[in-house]
Design a protein around this motif. Structure first.
Motif, PDB file in Angstrom:
ATOM      1  N   LEU A   1       0.791  -1.244   0.140  1.00 44.00           N
ATOM      2  CA  LEU A   1       0.077   0.084   0.061  1.00 44.00           C
ATOM      3  C   LEU A   1       0.937   1.374   0.234  1.00 44.00           C
ATOM      4  CD1 LEU A   1      -3.028  -1.107   2.639  1.00 44.00           C
ATOM      5  CD2 LEU A   1      -2.838  -1.097  -0.097  1.00 44.00           C
ATOM      6  N   VAL A   2       2.113   1.062   0.268  1.00 41.42           N
ATOM      7  CA  VAL A   2       3.027   2.148   0.331  1.00 41.42           C
ATOM      8  C   VAL A   2       3.187   2.761  -1.268  1.00 41.42           C
ATOM      9  CG1 VAL A   2       5.359   2.874   0.805  1.00 41.42           C
ATOM     10  CG2 VAL A   2       4.231   1.271   2.323  1.00 41.42           C
ATOM     11  N   CYS A   3       2.888   2.001  -2.137  1.00 39.03           N
ATOM     12  CA  CYS A   3       2.922   2.372  -3.491  1.00 39.03           C
ATOM     13  C   CYS A   3       1.977   3.254  -3.919  1.00 39.03           C
ATOM     14  CB  CYS A   3       3.025   1.095  -4.161  1.00 39.03           C
ATOM     15  SG  CYS A   3       4.350  -0.306  -3.864  1.00 39.03           S
ATOM     16  N   LEU A   4       0.723   3.138  -3.253  1.00 38.21           N
ATOM     17  CA  LEU A   4      -0.462   4.008  -3.744  1.00 38.21           C
ATOM     18  C   LEU A   4      -0.021   5.534  -3.729  1.00 38.21           C
ATOM     19  CD1 LEU A   4      -3.195   2.110  -2.268  1.00 38.21           C
ATOM     20  CD2 LEU A   4      -2.299   1.951  -4.564  1.00 38.21           C
ATOM     21  N   PRO A   5       0.612   6.071  -2.581  1.00 39.61           N
ATOM     22  CA  PRO A   5       0.627   7.396  -2.523  1.00 39.61           C
ATOM     23  C   PRO A   5       1.911   7.760  -3.486  1.00 39.61           C
ATOM     24  CG  PRO A   5       1.754   6.490  -0.610  1.00 39.61           C
ATOM     25  CD  PRO A   5       0.819   5.569  -1.197  1.00 39.61           C
ATOM     26  N   PHE A   6       2.874   7.165  -3.844  1.00 41.68           N
ATOM     27  CA  PHE A   6       3.846   7.311  -4.740  1.00 41.68           C
ATOM     28  C   PHE A   6       3.436   7.466  -6.013  1.00 41.68           C
ATOM     29  CE2 PHE A   6       6.214   6.142  -1.109  1.00 41.68           C
ATOM     30  CZ  PHE A   6       7.276   7.157  -1.235  1.00 41.68           C
ATOM     31  N   GLY A   7       2.226   6.371  -6.383  1.00 42.12           N
ATOM     32  CA  GLY A   7       1.978   6.302  -7.600  1.00 42.12           C
ATOM     33  C   GLY A   7       0.775   7.412  -8.259  1.00 42.12           C
ATOM     34  N   MET A   8      -0.103   7.947  -6.901  1.00 44.21           N
ATOM     35  CA  MET A   8      -0.641   9.146  -7.246  1.00 44.21           C
ATOM     36  C   MET A   8      -0.185  10.506  -7.687  1.00 44.21           C
ATOM     37  SD  MET A   8      -3.782   8.070  -6.807  1.00 44.21           S
ATOM     38  CE  MET A   8      -4.807   9.582  -6.585  1.00 44.21           C
ATOM     39  N   GLN A   9       1.312  10.329  -7.414  1.00 45.24           N
ATOM     40  CA  GLN A   9       1.902  11.733  -7.800  1.00 45.24           C
ATOM     41  C   GLN A   9       2.340  11.712  -9.335  1.00 45.24           C
ATOM     42  OE1 GLN A   9       2.362  13.961  -5.639  1.00 45.24           O
ATOM     43  NE2 GLN A   9       1.464  12.640  -4.064  1.00 45.24           N
ATOM     44  N   PHE A  10       2.255  10.389 -10.123  1.00 46.28           N
ATOM     45  CA  PHE A  10       2.578  10.500 -11.505  1.00 46.28           C
ATOM     46  C   PHE A  10       1.293  10.354 -12.390  1.00 46.28           C
ATOM     47  CE2 PHE A  10       6.150   9.119  -8.883  1.00 46.28           C
ATOM     48  CZ  PHE A  10       7.296   9.687  -9.544  1.00 46.28           C
ATOM     49  N   ILE A  11       0.184  10.122 -12.079  1.00 46.99           N
ATOM     50  CA  ILE A  11      -1.188  10.093 -12.905  1.00 46.99           C
ATOM     51  C   ILE A  11      -2.067  11.384 -13.112  1.00 46.99           C
ATOM     52  CG2 ILE A  11      -1.143   7.549 -12.188  1.00 46.99           C
ATOM     53  CD1 ILE A  11      -3.600   8.381 -10.446  1.00 46.99           C
ATOM     54  N   GLY A  12      -1.126  12.414 -12.578  1.00 41.69           N
ATOM     55  CA  GLY A  12      -1.994  13.718 -12.863  1.00 41.69           C
ATOM     56  C   GLY A  12      -2.061  14.078 -14.351  1.00 41.69           C
ATOM     57  N   HIS A  13      -2.739  15.317 -14.580  1.00 39.36           N
ATOM     58  CA  HIS A  13      -2.821  15.685 -15.842  1.00 39.36           C
ATOM     59  C   HIS A  13      -1.717  16.016 -16.763  1.00 39.36           C
ATOM     60  CE1 HIS A  13      -5.235  17.655 -19.200  1.00 39.36           C
ATOM     61  NE2 HIS A  13      -4.221  18.776 -19.060  1.00 39.36           N
ATOM     62  N   ASP A  14      -0.806  16.675 -15.828  1.00 40.77           N
ATOM     63  CA  ASP A  14       0.748  16.944 -16.728  1.00 40.77           C
ATOM     64  C   ASP A  14       1.309  15.842 -17.322  1.00 40.77           C
ATOM     65  OD1 ASP A  14      -0.079  19.589 -16.290  1.00 40.77           O
ATOM     66  OD2 ASP A  14       1.160  19.750 -14.428  1.00 40.77           O
ATOM     67  N   TRP A  15       1.298  14.659 -16.485  1.00 35.98           N
ATOM     68  CA  TRP A  15       2.088  13.306 -16.444  1.00 35.98           C
ATOM     69  C   TRP A  15       1.339  12.694 -17.697  1.00 35.98           C
ATOM     70  CZ3 TRP A  15       6.684  12.307 -14.827  1.00 35.98           C
ATOM     71  CH2 TRP A  15       7.587  13.177 -13.801  1.00 35.98           C
ATOM     72  N   PHE A  16       0.343  12.712 -17.547  1.00 32.98           N
ATOM     73  CA  PHE A  16      -0.691  11.953 -18.689  1.00 32.98           C
ATOM     74  C   PHE A  16      -0.437  12.830 -20.152  1.00 32.98           C
ATOM     75  CE2 PHE A  16      -4.643  11.748 -21.324  1.00 32.98           C
ATOM     76  CZ  PHE A  16      -4.868  10.451 -21.406  1.00 32.98           C
ATOM     77  N   GLU A  17      -0.451  14.164 -20.061  1.00 32.13           N
ATOM     78  CA  GLU A  17      -0.124  14.796 -21.546  1.00 32.13           C
ATOM     79  C   GLU A  17       1.500  14.403 -21.934  1.00 32.13           C
ATOM     80  OE1 GLU A  17      -0.785  18.857 -21.116  1.00 32.13           O
ATOM     81  OE2 GLU A  17      -2.993  18.624 -21.378  1.00 32.13           O
ATOM     82  N   ALA A  18       2.241  14.543 -21.014  1.00 29.68           N
ATOM     83  CA  ALA A  18       3.730  14.214 -21.189  1.00 29.68           C
ATOM     84  C   ALA A  18       3.881  12.698 -21.858  1.00 29.68           C
ATOM     85  CB  ALA A  18       4.439  14.505 -20.006  1.00 29.68           C
TER      86      ALA A  18
END
Length: 243
Positions: free
Chosen positions: A155-172
């Motif tokens: 479950l420690v992976c969840l907060p780290f993963g949430m940092q990389f699925i935002g709109h900016d990362w999706f467009e990049a």
């Protein structure tokens, strides 16, 4: 001497019973006795006052408290509009017994004798009171299983993963000119979010009794509903908390 001895009267011993009197011996034909007056007053209050709970009779030993109670009982029985039951408990008779248990047992026997209750209804409570049945409370302390600890760590992976699925990362991730980690950051975050359910799925598959996809038992509903030993009595939720 022998004649006098034969004619002598044998001494007679009389015992006075320590019991309540049936009548007020302090009364006279022209006047009601004190015990009768107290008994009539108590019986009148009992029969007319529904809010009355307790009447206390205070007096030294031998003053006639038991006689007053007996007279109250007589007055209540004489009233045909009332249906009363008088229960008398002799504390002296049970002075060596546990007071609460002795009182309840005597009261229950009185109710049974007067058809106010049944033995079967109170038998279990009596057995508990007499310690023939012990009431125990078992407290289960939840503890994590080995699979539960692994999933908790994942479950420690969840907060780290949430940092990389935002709109900016999706467009990049879908831009043609994206290079380096910016191009793969979104997919990296998404893979981190998939780790906990993926481990739960692997645990569920590991618990399958049969692994051969070609066998009919593998495709049966029982193979996917039951688990192999030692997990046959566990559910999938027990990998998080084992009770």
């Amino acid at each position: 001497m022998s004649g006098d001895a034969e004619g002598a009267t044998s001494p007679q011993v009389k015992f006075i019973r320590d019991s309540a009197a049936e009548a007020d011996f302090f009364g006279r034909p022209d006047r009601v006795g004190s015990h009768d007056r107290v008994a009539k007053a108590c019986a009148s209050v009992i029969s007319t006052n529904d809010d009355l709970k307790v009447i206390g009779l205070l007096g030294p030993w031998g003053s006639g408290k038991s006689t007053v109670v007996r007279l109250i009982q007589r007055e209540l029985k004489a009233d045909e509009t009332l249906q009363t039951h008088v229960f008398c408990y002799d504390a002296w008779l049970h002075q060596s017994d546990p007071p609460r248990r002795a009182f309840l047992e005597t009261l229950l026997q009185f109710l049974i004798d007067h058809d106010l209750t049944t033995q079967d209804r109170w038998q279990t409570q009596l057995d508990i009171l007499n310690r023939q049945i012990e009431d125990t409370t078992t407290t289960a302390t939840p503890s994590l299983t080995a699979a539960g600890r692994l999933l908790l760590l994942s479950l420690v992976c969840l907060p780290f993963g949430m940092q990389f699925i935002g709109h900016d990362w999706f467009e990049a991730a879908f831009k043609a000119n994206s290079v380096g980690f910016a191009k793969y950051g979104f997919w990296f975050g998404l893979s981190l979010l998939v780790v906990p359910p993926f481990l739960a799925l692997l645990t569920y598959l590991w618990w399958r009794p049969r692994w051969n996809p070609l066998s009919p038992e593998f495709r049966s509903w029982d193979n996917w509903r039951t688990h192999k030993p030692p997990h046959q009595d566990e559910s999938l939720l027990s990998i998080f908390v084992n009770k």
